[in-house]
Design an enzyme around this catalytic site. Structure first.
Site, PDB file in Angstrom:
ATOM      1  CB  THR A  42      -0.812   0.358   1.178  1.00  0.00           C
ATOM      2  OG1 THR A  42       0.093  -0.413   2.258  1.00  0.00           O
ATOM      3  CG2 THR A  42      -2.312  -1.183   1.351  1.00  0.00           C
ATOM      4  N   GLY A  43       2.071   1.328   0.284  1.00  0.00           N
ATOM      5  CA  GLY A  43       3.181   2.366   0.575  1.00  0.00           C
ATOM      6  C   GLY A  43       3.397   2.852  -1.248  1.00  0.00           C
ATOM      7  CG  ASP A  63       5.755  -9.928   2.554  1.00  0.00           C
ATOM      8  OD1 ASP A  63       6.174 -10.205   4.111  1.00  0.00           O
ATOM      9  OD2 ASP A  63       4.773 -10.474   1.643  1.00  0.00           O
ATOM     10  CE  LYS A  96       1.310 -16.944   5.222  1.00  0.00           C
ATOM     11  NZ  LYS A  96       1.583 -17.260   3.753  1.00  0.00           N
ATOM     12  CE1 TYR A 150      -4.600  -3.112  10.544  1.00  0.00           C
ATOM     13  CE2 TYR A 150      -6.541  -2.671  11.879  1.00  0.00           C
ATOM     14  CZ  TYR A 150      -5.321  -1.823  11.822  1.00  0.00           C
ATOM     15  OH  TYR A 150      -4.505  -1.238  11.742  1.00  0.00           O
ATOM     16  CE  LYS A 154      -1.609  -3.697  13.287  1.00  0.00           C
ATOM     17  NZ  LYS A 154      -0.398  -3.345  12.690  1.00  0.00           N
TER      18      LYS A 154
HETATM   19  N1  LIG Z   1      -3.143   4.986   9.943  1.00  0.00           N
HETATM   20  C1  LIG Z   1      -3.912   5.210  10.488  1.00  0.00           C
HETATM   21  O1  LIG Z   1      -5.401   5.923  11.486  1.00  0.00           O
HETATM   22  C2  LIG Z   1      -3.654   3.718  11.655  1.00  0.00           C
HETATM   23  C3  LIG Z   1      -4.710   3.779  12.932  1.00  0.00           C
HETATM   24  C4  LIG Z   1      -4.216   2.578  13.900  1.00  0.00           C
HETATM   25  C5  LIG Z   1      -2.950   1.518  13.662  1.00  0.00           C
HETATM   26  N2  LIG Z   1      -2.656   1.754  12.481  1.00  0.00           N
HETATM   27  C6  LIG Z   1      -0.704   1.019  11.986  1.00  0.00           C
HETATM   28  O2  LIG Z   1      -0.277   2.387  11.994  1.00  0.00           O
HETATM   29  C7  LIG Z   1       0.471   0.865  10.684  1.00  0.00           C
HETATM   30  C8  LIG Z   1       0.696   2.296   9.658  1.00  0.00           C
HETATM   31  O3  LIG Z   1      -0.177   2.612   9.138  1.00  0.00           O
HETATM   32  P1  LIG Z   1      -0.520   3.486   7.067  1.00  0.00           P
HETATM   33  O4  LIG Z   1      -1.816   4.165   7.552  1.00  0.00           O
HETATM   34  O5  LIG Z   1       0.731   4.188   7.088  1.00  0.00           O
HETATM   35  O6  LIG Z   1      -0.926   2.281   6.496  1.00  0.00           O
HETATM   36  P2  LIG Z   1      -0.167   2.673   5.307  1.00  0.00           P
HETATM   37  O7  LIG Z   1      -1.099   1.057   4.079  1.00  0.00           O
HETATM   38  O8  LIG Z   1      -0.126   3.550   4.049  1.00  0.00           O
HETATM   39  O9  LIG Z   1       1.109   2.441   4.821  1.00  0.00           O
HETATM   40  C9  LIG Z   1       1.686   0.613   5.675  1.00  0.00           C
HETATM   41  C10 LIG Z   1       2.621  -0.296   5.403  1.00  0.00           C
HETATM   42  O10 LIG Z   1       3.480  -1.104   5.257  1.00  0.00           O
HETATM   43  C11 LIG Z   1       3.690  -1.614   4.215  1.00  0.00           C
HETATM   44  N3  LIG Z   1       3.412  -2.830   4.513  1.00  0.00           N
HETATM   45  C12 LIG Z   1       2.377  -3.677   4.595  1.00  0.00           C
HETATM   46  N4  LIG Z   1       2.725  -5.227   4.185  1.00  0.00           N
HETATM   47  C13 LIG Z   1       3.905  -6.069   4.307  1.00  0.00           C
HETATM   48  C14 LIG Z   1       4.820  -6.163   4.312  1.00  0.00           C
HETATM   49  N5  LIG Z   1       4.082  -8.099   3.812  1.00  0.00           N
HETATM   50  N6  LIG Z   1       5.572  -6.084   4.520  1.00  0.00           N
HETATM   51  C15 LIG Z   1       6.242  -4.936   4.192  1.00  0.00           C
HETATM   52  N7  LIG Z   1       6.042  -3.905   4.420  1.00  0.00           N
HETATM   53  C16 LIG Z   1       4.694  -4.099   4.455  1.00  0.00           C
HETATM   54  C17 LIG Z   1       2.699  -1.354   2.451  1.00  0.00           C
HETATM   55  O11 LIG Z   1       3.607  -0.896   1.439  1.00  0.00           O
HETATM   56  C18 LIG Z   1       2.912  -0.398   3.768  1.00  0.00           C
HETATM   57  O12 LIG Z   1       3.582   1.115   3.145  1.00  0.00           O
HETATM   58  C19 LIG Z   1       0.006   0.542  10.318  1.00  0.00           C
HETATM   59  O13 LIG Z   1       0.535  -1.054  10.969  1.00  0.00           O
HETATM   60  C20 LIG Z   1      -1.085   0.429  10.790  1.00  0.00           C
HETATM   61  O14 LIG Z   1      -2.348  -1.093  11.356  1.00  0.00           O
HETATM   62  C21 LIG Z   1      -2.649   3.104  11.431  1.00  0.00           C
END
Ligand SMILES: NC(=O)c1ccc[n+]([C@@H]2O[C@H](COP(=O)([O-])OP(=O)(O)OC[C@H]3O[C@@H](n4cnc5c(N)ncnc54)[C@H](O)[C@@H]3O)[C@@H](O)[C@H]2O)c1
Length: 326
Positions: A42-43, A63, A96, A150, A154
């Site tokens: 998603t990044g 990953d 995972k 999720y 978590k």
């Molecule tokens: N944004 C929020 O409001 C929020 C709230 C609660 C928790 N979080 C937590 O904060 C973290 C970041 O969230 P975000 O909003 O930036 O989401 P996001 O989807 O923008 O970022 C997640 C990043 O993790 C990477 N990723 C996913 N699976 C992966 C894997 N298996 N290996 C390596 N990279 C992987 C994606 O490519 C992405 O860059 C997450 O763990 C999320 O659960 C965010």
């Protein structure tokens, strides 16, 4: 061994995502070496483009469900898709990432004696029976629903963090992050703030799921990143979990009205049925963060929304397809 004790070597998993990219930027600004680890699920590289020229910034496409061997002093474990659209696209991979990914990062932290912080979530509280949620509340989570990959992933990650602490003496920190918003959110991942802004800027109706009376609290990204860094810097005997979020509560209906006003949009508001297990109320009790981190959010909703709207305006001007309109 860090670089002669001058700079910390900090790894951010999920560093090319919304929160991760802001965290990388702040850590570089604080004078550290930053290693961004991301599989770009998603990044995007766009999120970290300005950082790529910095000699103290490095990116690995990796990953986290596979082991990684690097030398670092601190790990921020953010890797995980955060929006329902993305984490439900491949729920087994989500679990995972939460479980295998966390085991791999904890294993790395153990091997190199790094301090490690987990980006956990308010979703561990599920559809809360207590309001506001304090860290002592155990939650009300459906273990078999579409959000469970999720929420339970978590929760299991938190369990692993605390077991590594009890069993191996690891220095851990667990942040429970509540709804955070700001520039670089994914434009069409269904999260409420980005959804509303993109709809308003493309003059489409604003979609509210349910009656709009469900409440959320919205934290601006710079406040959240500051909280994560303060948590990482707490003494080793403090592990959390600690809520990080903005306790100022708004109904989804109020949010929609503000977005329409700030975007100078003529969008109408339309109502659709509520998705399964969508919580009615969500508000952090941040007394623990205030006491232990001397932290509380400082950016108000108007200012944060204005910055976020400006970001999306520029994004949609550059790339109209980002609006998700076919
Ligand atoms: N944004 C929020 O409001 C929020 C709230 C609660 C928790 N979080 C937590 O904060 C973290 C970041 O969230 P975000 O909003 O930036 O989401 P996001 O989807 O923008 O970022 C997640 C990043 O993790 C990477 N990723 C996913 N699976 C992966 C894997 N298996 N290996 C390596 N990279 C992987 C994606 O490519 C992405 O860059 C997450 O763990 C999320 O659960 C965010």
């Amino acid at each position: 061994m860090s670089n002669y004790g001058l700079r910390k070597r900090v790894m951010v998993t999920g560093g090319a995502g919304f929160l991760g990219s802001h965290l990388c930027e702040r850590l570089l600004g604080d004078g550290h070496d930053v290693l961004c680890v991301d599989n770009f699920f998603t990044g995007t590289r766009d999120n970290i483009l300005p950082l790529l020229e910095n000699p103290h910034f490095e990116v690995i496409r990796h990953d986290v469900t596979f082991p990684l061997y690097v030398e670092v002093d601190e790990i921020y474990n953010l890797a995980c898709p955060a929006s329902p659209v993305h984490y439900q696209a491949d729920p087994v991979q989500t679990t995972k990432t939460c479980v295998h990914g966390t085991i791999n990062m904890l294993g790395l932290a153990k091997r190199v004696k790094a301090k490690i912080l987990q980006a956990s979530t308010s979703e561990v509280y599920g559809d809360p029976a207590e309001h506001p949620q304090t860290e002592s509340y155990w939650g009300n989570v459906n273990p078999i629903g579409p959000r469970s990959c999720y929420d339970e992933g978590k929760r299991c990650a938190e369990t692993l963090f605390f077991d590594y602490r009890r069993q191996h003496g690891l220095r851990i920190k667990v942040a429970r992050i509540f709804n955070t918003y700001g520039p670089r959110m994914h434009p069409n991942d269904g999260r409420v703030v980005s959804n509303f802004i993109v709809q308003a800027l493309s003059a489409r109706p604003i979609t509210i799921y349910g009656d709009g009376l469900q409440t959320r609290s919205f934290c601006y990204v710079s406040d959240l990143v500051d909280g994560l860094i303060r948590l990482m810097d707490t003494p080793d005997d403090f592990a959390g979990p600690v809520n990080l979020g903005n306790p100022v509560e708004f109904t989804i209906g109020e949010l929609a009205t503000r977005v329409v006003a700030l975007s100078a949009s003529g969008s109408a508001i339309e109502y659709k049925s509520l998705p399964v297990d969508d919580p009615r109320q969500r508000k952090p009790d941040i007394a623990l963060a205030e006491a232990k981190l001397s932290w509380r959010p400082s950016v108000g909703l108007e200012a944060g929304l204005a910055d976020t709207i400006a970001y999306f305006k520029a994004l949609l001007a550059r790339d109209p397809a980002a609006s998700g309109r076919r």
